[in-house]
Design a protein around this motif. Sequence first.
Motif, PDB file in Angstrom:
ATOM      1  N   TYR A   1       1.032  -1.096  -0.085  1.00  0.00           N
ATOM      2  CA  TYR A   1      -0.178   0.283  -0.124  1.00  0.00           C
ATOM      3  C   TYR A   1       0.902   1.333  -0.040  1.00  0.00           C
ATOM      4  CZ  TYR A   1      -3.485  -3.226   1.171  1.00  0.00           C
ATOM      5  OH  TYR A   1      -4.597  -4.361   1.049  1.00  0.00           O
TER       6      TYR A   1
ATOM      7  N   SER B   1      -7.334   2.039   2.248  1.00  0.00           N
ATOM      8  CA  SER B   1      -7.860   0.700   1.701  1.00  0.00           C
ATOM      9  C   SER B   1      -8.716   0.176   2.702  1.00  0.00           C
ATOM     10  CB  SER B   1      -6.717  -0.231   1.361  1.00  0.00           C
ATOM     11  OG  SER B   1      -7.172  -1.202   0.865  1.00  0.00           O
TER      12      SER B   1
ATOM     13  N   ALA C   1     -12.351  -1.254   1.775  1.00  0.00           N
ATOM     14  CA  ALA C   1     -12.264  -2.600   1.022  1.00  0.00           C
ATOM     15  C   ALA C   1     -13.018  -3.561   1.605  1.00  0.00           C
ATOM     16  CB  ALA C   1     -10.813  -2.954   1.009  1.00  0.00           C
TER      17      ALA C   1
ATOM     18  N   ARG D   1      -9.529  -7.622   3.607  1.00  0.00           N
ATOM     19  CA  ARG D   1      -8.113  -6.506   3.614  1.00  0.00           C
ATOM     20  C   ARG D   1      -8.168  -6.227   4.966  1.00  0.00           C
ATOM     21  NH1 ARG D   1      -8.023  -2.752  -1.936  1.00  0.00           N
ATOM     22  NH2 ARG D   1      -8.463  -4.603  -3.380  1.00  0.00           N
TER      23      ARG D   1
END
Length: 252
Positions: free
Chosen positions: A208, A217, A221, A225
Motif C-alpha cells: 500500500y 484501503s 475495502a 483486507r
Amino acid sequence: MPLPERPDLVLIDGSSYLYRAFYALPPLTNSKGAPTGAVYGVLNMLAKFLREFTPPRIGVVFDAPGKTFRDELFAEYKAHRPPMPDDLRSQTQPLLAAVEALGLPVLRVDGVEADDVIGTLARRAAARGHSVLISTGDKDMAQLVDEHITLINTMSGTILDRAGVKTKFDVYPEQIIDYLALVGDSSDNIPGIDKVGPKTAAKWLNSYGTLDGLLASSRAARPSRPSCARSMPRSSCARCCSSWMPRPLPRA
C-alpha cells in the motif's frame, strides 16, 4: 557493504555511545572510587572511529537533561525507562569535558533529543550537497538515509545506505516512520498495532506504500483486507513520536 567515501560531515550519537559503553564494560573506577567505565569506553570508541575516518567536519551529539516536545505529544513516551543510574549520571559531565578536550565539538540542546539535533544538521548538510555519515545504533535514524546520508553502527560494523535499509527492514527509508508506527517501539514505549510485527508491517507497506494508503484501503475495502483504521489515533501518535522533526538550533 563497503564503507562510504570520506564524508563531508560526521555526526556521532554520543548518547548511544554512552549507554553502550556503560553496559558493555565492567564497573571501572579511578583511585578515588569514582566510576569511569563509561568515560573510558566512549573515549576508546571515539578514538577508534577517528582512526578510521578523518572527516573535515564532525559533531558529537548528546541528549540534554529534562523533557522534550515528545513528552507533550505522548505522556507515556519513554515512561517505562528507569532513571539514569547514578554511576552513569556522575560520568556525564566528565565525559563532555573529555570530548571537548579532544577538540571535538559537543552539541547538547535543551528540550531537543539528540536524534532531532542529528537529523536537523544532517538534512541541512545534505540539502547543500554534502555527504553525511551518522554513527548510531538507533533504528529510528534509518528514516534519514538518502543519497547523501549514510548510517554506520560501529558495534556491529553495519552500514546502511538506501539499499541497506531495504535489506534490513524490507522497506525504504521514506517508509520507516510508517513501519515504526505499525510495529511500535518498545525501547521508547511507543505502541504499535496489535499483532502486527515487522514482516506484516513490511508486507503492508510494500503493498500500500504508506500508512495512509493502508488505512484508506482498510476503510473502503473488502473485509478480507487489513483493518486497522480503528487504531488510527494510536498509530498517528506513534508516527509523530518516531518521526525525526527539524528543530531550531542555537548558533554558536
